[in-house]
Enzyme design. Structure first.
Site, short mmCIF file in Angstrom:
data_model
loop_
_atom_site.label_atom_id
_atom_site.label_comp_id
_atom_site.label_asym_id
_atom_site.label_seq_id
_atom_site.Cartn_x
_atom_site.Cartn_y
_atom_site.Cartn_z
N ASP A 234 34.54 42.50 29.19
CA ASP A 234 35.11 41.28 28.64
C ASP A 234 36.63 41.40 28.48
O ASP A 234 37.15 42.46 28.15
CB ASP A 234 34.46 41.01 27.27
CG ASP A 234 34.87 39.70 26.66
OD1 ASP A 234 34.60 38.65 27.27
OD2 ASP A 234 35.46 39.71 25.56
N GLU A 275 35.96 40.57 33.72
CA GLU A 275 36.32 39.18 33.48
C GLU A 275 37.84 39.09 33.38
O GLU A 275 38.44 39.51 32.40
CB GLU A 275 35.69 38.67 32.17
CG GLU A 275 36.04 37.21 31.90
CD GLU A 275 36.13 36.86 30.41
OE1 GLU A 275 35.85 35.71 30.06
OE2 GLU A 275 36.49 37.76 29.61
#
Length: 545
Positions: A234, A275
């Site tokens: 993330d 990401e």
């Protein structure tokens, strides 16, 4: 003279040590890694993204859980290639699984434990075992950019103890805001700490080697002890700030290069997908021996917009651009994820267009990810809770998700759009996903083939050839809301060598035989047997005579 001799001796020792250190660094560097291509298992994988809280509730507390996933594994992949009751996916991405004060889990309290609302560590080990028995790889969300402000690390940092420098502190409030104009410096006990997303998510300080080493130990723990197959990372681009420069910094890129070397020396088969919610030109920097690959957000919007607007010009340009940026197919492709309005919502509630979007996702280059419920046309638009609603398993009360009132109300279309109903219809969106997923996981031409875009005399026809080793397939998409039965495709500039070929459609068994490939060849579709229906996709095996 004696002083010179001593100095020369010291210099010789220092140079020798430096040489040894350089050799050690080379042994741990990316350049020294030489791992076999066969370890890149993700090229043949179709991933399925699961929000555990919303997938299936096994204990009737209104929340999905790990045992609920285990109960539904046969829906995802029953391990039998001869059945047609499963989707056929062979990879799962689990959104955050660790303890957290929030419903979404992206602010972690304990990086080595399982959220008690989802189950236990033993439950999770059992899930891994059951998945691996079915040939399903499991990757987990790794939320390392920040922790929860309730994490013991941060509490210790607030107290000013040994972990003070595990987070970023300032005695005065720096005079800048975050990348999207947000407050990033938050007051605590007469000082300010940095948190890019909000005050409850303080950023870890990766300029501190202790933090980096702790993260490396966590990677080893989840991979070696728990047996996950990889990580979705993330907020990759926010890792290390350089003053007011808070995205894609040189320090961030250098940190990921170091971690990549660590990861591949640990085991080349560990997969890390990042990401990086940026343009393709920024994303590609992280795919250069920093992460295995990253999600392609621009491609996602290009697919959705092309299908929504019945026009593929920008999508065609984007595919050509990505071919020049990345090694073949080394990026994550998807329609939408847990941060975006659902694809059925964006496309305009059109099932035929949703089928076309799925066909594009599962035949174009990239490593595809399907967001849970996408295969049954689940609805959902912001706020975030409404794009993460409970899975629609049946038309029973609470949609078959639970026997108790679920944590979030179901979509109002669950009576019509649910797994039980759509599995029985061979023409449903669910059946379309299952058919194309299984085609991709079993066929290296589709999963790994290089793409060559072809031209057509019809502006609604988007066609390309995919080639892998000595095999070729032709994929044709109709972007029109009308059937097409009279068009041609230029194949003179394709990957095919001169000769005579047969084209055999793999789903409807139509054939075009005896096609001569030369410098001016066209493939003509002129009769009823070769019609392509509205928003349909045809796939031909190409056989040289």
């Amino acid at each position: 003279m004696k002083k010179i001799t001593i100095l020369f001796g010291l210099l010789f020792i220092l140079l020798s040590c430096s040489s040894e250190n350089t050799k050690e660094e080379e042994n741990n560097s990316v350049d020294s890694l030489n791992y076999p291509e066969s370890n890149i298992w993700w090229n043949d994988t179709v991933f399925y993204e699961i929000f555990i809280r919303s997938f299936y509730d096994s204990n009737n507390d209104g929340r999905g859980d790990i045992n609920g996933i285990i109960e539904k594994l046969d829906y995802l992949n029953d391990g039998d290639p001869n059945t047609n009751s499963d989707l056929g996916i062979n990879g799962i991405w689990l959104m955050p699984i660790s303890p957290s004060p929030s419903y979404h889990g992206y602010d972690i309290i304990d990086y080595k434990e399982i959220n008690p609302e989802y189950g236990t560590l033993n439950d999770f080990r059992n899930l891994i075992k059951e998945c691996h028995q079915r040939g399903i790889k499991v990757i987990i969300d790794f939320v390392g950019n920040h922790s929860s402000d309730q994490h013991p690390w941060f509490k210790s940092s607030v107290e000013g103890s040994s972990k003070r420098n595990w987070y970023r502190w300032s005695t005065t409030k720096p005079n800048y805001k975050g990348p999207w104009g947000q407050e990033v410096w938050h007051k605590k006990n007469n000082a300010y700490y940095y948190g890019a997303f909000w005050s409850g998510m303080p950023d870890l300080n990766y300029s501190n080697i202790e933090v980096t080493n702790e993260i490396k130990n966590l990677i080893k723990y989840w991979y070696q002890d728990i047996k996950v197959d990889g990580f979705r990372v993330d907020a990759v681009k926010h890792w290390i700030e350089e003053g007011s420069n808070q995205e894609n910094t040189t320090s961030t890129l250098n940190w990921w290069r170091d971690l990549y070397a660590f990861q591949k020396n640990l085991d080349p088969s560990i997969m890390m997908v990042g990401e990086v919610w940026s343009s393709s030109s920024e994303i590609v920097k992280y795919s250069d021996d920093r992460l295995d690959y990253c999600f392609e957000f621009d491609l996602s919007s290009s697919i959705i917009n092309a299908v929504k607007n019945n026009s593929f010009g920008n999508l065609k340009s984007k595919i050509s651009e990505l071919q020049g940026l990345y090694p073949n197919s080394q990026y994550g492709s998807f329609l939408t994820n847990h941060d975006q309005n659902r694809s059925f919502e964006q496309i305009g509630y059109n099932l035929n267009k949703s089928k076309l979007a799925a066909s594009l996702l599962l035949t174009l280059p990239g490593i595809p990810y399907v967001y849970y419920g996408e295969e049954i046309a689940m609805l959902g638009k912001k706020p975030d809770e409404d794009i993460r609603k409970p899975m629609q398993w049946s038309d029973a009360i609470y949609g078959g998700f639970s026997n108790s009132n679920p944590w979030r109300n179901l979509n109002n279309n669950y009576l019509e759009y649910n797994v039980e109903k759509m599995q029985k219809d061979k023409n449903s969106l669910w059946s379309h996903y299952s058919k194309f997923i299984k085609l991709r996981t079993k066929n290296k031409v589709i999963s790994q083939g290089k793409v060559k875009i072809l031209e057509s005399n019809n502006t609604d026809i988007f066609a390309y050839i995919k080639s892998f080793e000595n095999s070729n397939m032709l994929i044709i998409h109709n972007f029109s809301s009308l059937d097409k039965k009279s068009f041609s495709i230029n194949i003179n500039n394709s990957a095919l060598s001169a000769g005579n070929y047969n084209f055999n459609e793999i789903f409807n068994n139509s054939k075009i035989d005896g096609v001569e490939i030369s410098s001016s060849s066209k493939l003509n579709f002129e009769n009823e047997s070769s019609v392509i229906k509205k928003h349909e996709t045809l796939i031909f095996n190409i056989i040289k005579n």
